[in-house]
Write a protein that holds these residues in place. Structure first.
Motif, PDB file in Angstrom:
ATOM      1  N   PRO A   1       3.790   4.772   9.354  1.00 48.19           N
ATOM      2  CA  PRO A   1       3.246   4.729  10.668  1.00 48.19           C
ATOM      3  C   PRO A   1       2.449   3.325  10.780  1.00 48.19           C
ATOM      4  O   PRO A   1       2.588   2.692  10.008  1.00 48.19           O
ATOM      5  N   ALA A   2       1.734   3.147  12.017  1.00 50.58           N
ATOM      6  CA  ALA A   2       0.961   1.844  12.213  1.00 50.58           C
ATOM      7  C   ALA A   2       0.153   1.511  11.128  1.00 50.58           C
ATOM      8  O   ALA A   2      -0.396   2.416  10.401  1.00 50.58           O
ATOM      9  N   LEU A   3       0.276   0.239  10.734  1.00 48.24           N
ATOM     10  CA  LEU A   3      -0.330  -0.073   9.493  1.00 48.24           C
ATOM     11  C   LEU A   3      -1.879   0.153   9.452  1.00 48.24           C
ATOM     12  O   LEU A   3      -2.653   0.823   8.328  1.00 48.24           O
ATOM     13  N   ASP A   4      -2.488  -0.053  10.386  1.00 46.44           N
ATOM     14  CA  ASP A   4      -4.219   0.245  10.407  1.00 46.44           C
ATOM     15  C   ASP A   4      -4.162   1.775  10.055  1.00 46.44           C
ATOM     16  O   ASP A   4      -5.042   1.979   9.328  1.00 46.44           O
ATOM     17  N   LEU A   5      -3.231   2.644  10.797  1.00 50.62           N
ATOM     18  CA  LEU A   5      -3.484   4.151  10.711  1.00 50.62           C
ATOM     19  C   LEU A   5      -3.205   4.296   9.097  1.00 50.62           C
ATOM     20  O   LEU A   5      -3.863   5.056   8.519  1.00 50.62           O
ATOM     21  N   THR A   6      -2.187   3.798   8.603  1.00 54.30           N
ATOM     22  CA  THR A   6      -1.621   4.138   7.150  1.00 54.30           C
ATOM     23  C   THR A   6      -2.939   3.538   6.258  1.00 54.30           C
ATOM     24  O   THR A   6      -3.440   4.200   5.406  1.00 54.30           O
ATOM     25  N   LEU A   7      -3.578   2.576   6.448  1.00 53.46           N
ATOM     26  CA  LEU A   7      -4.481   1.982   5.585  1.00 53.46           C
ATOM     27  C   LEU A   7      -5.584   3.138   5.740  1.00 53.46           C
ATOM     28  O   LEU A   7      -6.483   3.269   4.741  1.00 53.46           O
ATOM     29  N   LEU A   8      -6.090   3.410   7.032  1.00 54.78           N
ATOM     30  CA  LEU A   8      -7.140   4.438   7.131  1.00 54.78           C
ATOM     31  C   LEU A   8      -6.968   5.606   6.145  1.00 54.78           C
ATOM     32  O   LEU A   8      -7.809   6.082   5.759  1.00 54.78           O
ATOM     33  N   LEU A   9      -5.586   6.377   6.446  1.00 55.96           N
ATOM     34  CA  LEU A   9      -5.253   7.525   5.722  1.00 55.96           C
ATOM     35  C   LEU A   9      -5.466   7.190   4.165  1.00 55.96           C
ATOM     36  O   LEU A   9      -5.688   8.319   3.609  1.00 55.96           O
ATOM     37  N   ILE A  10      -4.970   6.189   3.610  1.00 54.23           N
ATOM     38  CA  ILE A  10      -4.720   6.061   2.214  1.00 54.23           C
ATOM     39  C   ILE A  10      -6.137   5.902   1.637  1.00 54.23           C
ATOM     40  O   ILE A  10      -6.491   6.251   0.741  1.00 54.23           O
TER      41      ILE A  10
ATOM     42  N   VAL B  40       0.938  -1.058  -0.032  1.00 60.56           N
ATOM     43  CA  VAL B  40       0.023   0.277  -0.090  1.00 60.56           C
ATOM     44  C   VAL B  40       0.825   1.266  -0.015  1.00 60.56           C
ATOM     45  O   VAL B  40       0.193   2.374  -0.347  1.00 60.56           O
ATOM     46  N   THR B  41       2.029   1.361   0.435  1.00 61.67           N
ATOM     47  CA  THR B  41       3.004   2.344   0.450  1.00 61.67           C
ATOM     48  C   THR B  41       4.159   2.104  -0.469  1.00 61.67           C
ATOM     49  O   THR B  41       4.689   3.228  -0.881  1.00 61.67           O
ATOM     50  N   GLY B  42       4.263   1.118  -1.273  1.00 57.81           N
ATOM     51  CA  GLY B  42       5.483   1.018  -2.203  1.00 57.81           C
ATOM     52  C   GLY B  42       6.783   0.953  -1.349  1.00 57.81           C
ATOM     53  O   GLY B  42       7.653   0.793  -2.001  1.00 57.81           O
ATOM     54  N   ALA B  43       6.960   1.081  -0.183  1.00 51.00           N
ATOM     55  CA  ALA B  43       7.957   1.297   0.711  1.00 51.00           C
ATOM     56  C   ALA B  43       8.139   0.512   1.932  1.00 51.00           C
ATOM     57  O   ALA B  43       6.969  -0.343   2.274  1.00 51.00           O
TER      58      ALA B  43
ATOM     59  N   CYS C 225      -6.164   1.490  -1.381  1.00 52.89           N
ATOM     60  CA  CYS C 225      -5.752   0.348  -0.859  1.00 52.89           C
ATOM     61  C   CYS C 225      -5.783  -1.035  -1.936  1.00 52.89           C
ATOM     62  O   CYS C 225      -5.263  -1.714  -1.986  1.00 52.89           O
ATOM     63  N   ALA C 226      -7.097  -0.829  -2.089  1.00 53.01           N
ATOM     64  CA  ALA C 226      -7.848  -2.332  -3.022  1.00 53.01           C
ATOM     65  C   ALA C 226      -6.965  -2.100  -4.237  1.00 53.01           C
ATOM     66  O   ALA C 226      -6.468  -3.082  -4.486  1.00 53.01           O
ATOM     67  N   GLN C 227      -6.741  -0.893  -4.903  1.00 58.08           N
ATOM     68  CA  GLN C 227      -6.013  -0.833  -6.144  1.00 58.08           C
ATOM     69  C   GLN C 227      -4.314  -1.266  -5.791  1.00 58.08           C
ATOM     70  O   GLN C 227      -3.825  -2.045  -6.738  1.00 58.08           O
ATOM     71  N   ARG C 228      -4.018  -0.879  -5.023  1.00 51.35           N
ATOM     72  CA  ARG C 228      -2.215  -1.192  -4.594  1.00 51.35           C
ATOM     73  C   ARG C 228      -2.289  -2.751  -4.124  1.00 51.35           C
ATOM     74  O   ARG C 228      -1.291  -3.277  -4.646  1.00 51.35           O
ATOM     75  N   ILE C 229      -3.185  -3.180  -3.535  1.00 50.21           N
ATOM     76  CA  ILE C 229      -2.987  -4.609  -3.110  1.00 50.21           C
ATOM     77  C   ILE C 229      -3.119  -5.418  -4.428  1.00 50.21           C
ATOM     78  O   ILE C 229      -2.447  -6.260  -4.477  1.00 50.21           O
ATOM     79  N   SER C 230      -4.107  -5.201  -5.217  1.00 44.22           N
ATOM     80  CA  SER C 230      -4.353  -5.801  -6.508  1.00 44.22           C
ATOM     81  C   SER C 230      -2.719  -5.825  -7.220  1.00 44.22           C
ATOM     82  O   SER C 230      -2.331  -6.823  -7.937  1.00 44.22           O
ATOM     83  N   LYS C 231      -2.309  -4.551  -7.381  1.00 45.65           N
ATOM     84  CA  LYS C 231      -0.974  -4.599  -7.925  1.00 45.65           C
ATOM     85  C   LYS C 231       0.256  -5.213  -7.345  1.00 45.65           C
ATOM     86  O   LYS C 231       0.858  -6.034  -7.935  1.00 45.65           O
ATOM     87  N   ALA C 232       0.190  -5.484  -5.975  1.00 46.24           N
ATOM     88  CA  ALA C 232       0.996  -6.172  -5.393  1.00 46.24           C
ATOM     89  C   ALA C 232       0.956  -7.608  -5.774  1.00 46.24           C
ATOM     90  O   ALA C 232       1.807  -8.455  -5.701  1.00 46.24           O
ATOM     91  N   VAL C 233      -0.349  -8.106  -5.834  1.00 48.17           N
ATOM     92  CA  VAL C 233      -0.484  -9.666  -5.775  1.00 48.17           C
ATOM     93  C   VAL C 233      -0.293  -9.900  -7.167  1.00 48.17           C
ATOM     94  O   VAL C 233       0.433 -10.985  -7.586  1.00 48.17           O
ATOM     95  N   GLU C 234      -0.441  -9.236  -8.424  1.00 47.11           N
ATOM     96  CA  GLU C 234       0.176  -8.992  -9.787  1.00 47.11           C
ATOM     97  C   GLU C 234       1.603  -9.227  -9.748  1.00 47.11           C
ATOM     98  O   GLU C 234       2.244  -9.960 -10.374  1.00 47.11           O
TER      99      GLU C 234
END
Length: 469
Positions: free
Chosen positions: A438-447, A431-434, A452-461
């Motif tokens: 910050p705390a992962l739950d907070l990071t997901l919340l702010l993104i 989700v961050t590329g790096a 998040c859905a798009q980036r996780i799909s990109k990571a799965v690919e």
């Protein structure tokens, strides 16, 4: 009597940290005594003074919050007043016209230097009768030849200069323009300045100015001559030490509160206290507590203070200062979390607002590719199952809230019977590329859910391609 101080920079360059500290001390002395603070622009050096430098000084003062009660006054707009006083001194025999050529003055100095004598004007024209001539001349103040100038300095204690060491100061140049040392005297008198705070490089000017004030029957202000600021290496602070312009510190990501706190401690202290709010400075500051010794600039200490203020000031306020840096780095914040929320999330990790802005980019913009080292380490075949399961659970989540997001990560790890890191690190890189955030739950919340859905799909690919390659 109302305490009245002034800051009087010359617009021949930007507002540097030494000048800013002098302005701060002068401002604080006025504030501590419920007095008035005057801003004066000493622009009599017509060749070197620029509007750009003048604007930079005003910008620096405003950014620091050193608001002035009167001014800014400009010396170039007061020439009529200076000439009036010069004419008065000539009429009273307290000043005189000097017709000595530049060649004679230079020869005199060379002769005095060769003899090891103090270089000063010898009074050649001091007692000559007035001439009816078109020869060029300067006007000199008739300095006393006997006695001493003695004054009590808030920083240096009692200071004494013998009048024999002082020569007859030029108060008007050949073309008729008044000189710096004379204009300062008239300005301080007219503006009711009763306490002058300035750098120690002006110490030798003080006896000359006091003698002119005495000749005008004007009150003598109090003085405080502060020591210079040295660089980290002990040499006089200069451009080679890095940022010396106040606005450069703004550009580098420092908060004004941090710079003010740092500057006030460069020569002044109150016990062992390091952190001072503006209100505390106003209450505690005393000129007599300024240290006589020079102070060394320490960038690490400034960074520590800056991080302290990023963490402790209201996130909404820090966000106001962060806006400039986001714009400078071309980060469009119109589609993403509120800046104050980003400040709260990243304040523990950033020493400067510039760093904070750079590390917040993934909250607002999609990245082209994952960090190579982090992807190699965390986006491997074993990450496929955790990523797909957490992706499914996030899609089913009704409320995109921090507590619920934390529960999803925890449930994924529990269901797969793996440690939290086996889920968290691949997800963080996804989700961050790096590898840091910050705390992962907070990071997901702010993104946000969609990103998040798009980036996780990109990571799965990415992981799938890596498995199949």
């Amino acid at each position: 009597m109302v305490t009245k101080t002034r800051f009087a920079p010359s617009p021949t360059g930007f507002l540097h940290v030494g000048g800013a500290r002098t302005a701060l001390y002068s401002w604080l002395h006025a504030q501590a005594n419920q007095g008035e603070f005057v801003l004066r622009i000493e622009d009599t050096d017509l060749e070197r003074s620029t509007q750009e430098a003048c604007d930079a000084i005003l910008d620096g003062m405003k950014w620091l919050g050193l608001d002035w009660d009167q001014g800014p006054f400009y010396q170039t707009k007061r020439f009529d007043r200076y000439n009036e006083i010069i004419a008065q001194l000539l009429e009273q025999g307290k000043a005189y016209k000097c017709y000595c050529s530049r060649e004679r003055i230079e020869a005199l100095r060379e002769e005095q230097a060769a003899k090891g004598e103090r270089q000063k004007y010898d009074g050649c024209c001091r007692d000559l009768p007035a001439r009816d001539t078109d020869e060029p001349f300067v006007i000199r103040f008739k300095n006393p030849t006997e006695g001493s100038v003695v004054f009590q300095d808030h920083v240096r204690g009692q200071v004494e200069f013998s009048n024999e060491e002082l020569d007859d100061l030029i108060i008007a140049r050949t073309e008729g323009t008044p000189t710096y040392n004379f204009c300062v005297v008239v300005d301080d008198w007219d503006m009711g300045i009763n306490c002058v705070v300035r750098g120690e490089d002006h110490l030798n000017n003080t006896p000359r100015q006091i003698n002119i004030l005495k000749a005008l029957d004007a009150p003598i202000p109090e003085y405080a001559h502060v020591s210079m600021i040295l660089g980290d290496d002990g040499a006089k602070l200069s451009k080679r030490h890095g940022a010396v312009s106040v606005m450069q510190y703004r550009d580098d990501g420092y908060l004004p509160e941090a710079l003010l706190n740092y500057l006030v401690r460069l020569g002044w202290s109150h016990g062992d206290q390091e952190v001072f709010s503006i209100e505390e400075m106003k209450q505690l500051f005393k000129l007599d507590d300024i240290n006589k010794a020079a102070s060394a600039f320490n960038t690490e200490k400034l960074n520590w203070l800056n991080q302290h203020y990023i963490k402790s000031l209201a996130p909404e306020y820090v966000a106001e200062h962060l806006v400039w840096h986001m714009q400078e780095q071309n980060i469009d914040t119109s589609n993403g979390p509120a800046l104050a929320e980003v400040v709260t999330a990243l304040s523990e990790r950033a020493k400067t607002l510039k760093e904070l802005a750079a590390s917040s980019r993934y909250f607002y913009e999609d990245f082209e590719e994952f960090d190579a080292a982090q992807a190699k380490k965390h986006l491997r075949g074993v990450a496929m199952e955790p990523l797909q399961l957490v992706q499914k659970k996030l899609a089913e989540l009704e409320n995109w809230e921090q507590e619920a997001l934390h529960q999803v990560i925890q449930d994924t790890a529990a269901e797969l019977e793996v440690g939290m890191g086996k889920v968290g690190m691949p997800l963080r890189v996804a989700v961050t590329g790096a590898g840091q955030s910050p705390a992962l739950d907070l990071t997901l919340l702010l993104i946000g859910r969609e990103r998040c859905a798009q980036r996780i799909s990109k990571a799965v690919e990415f992981v799938a391609d890596r498995i199949n390659s």
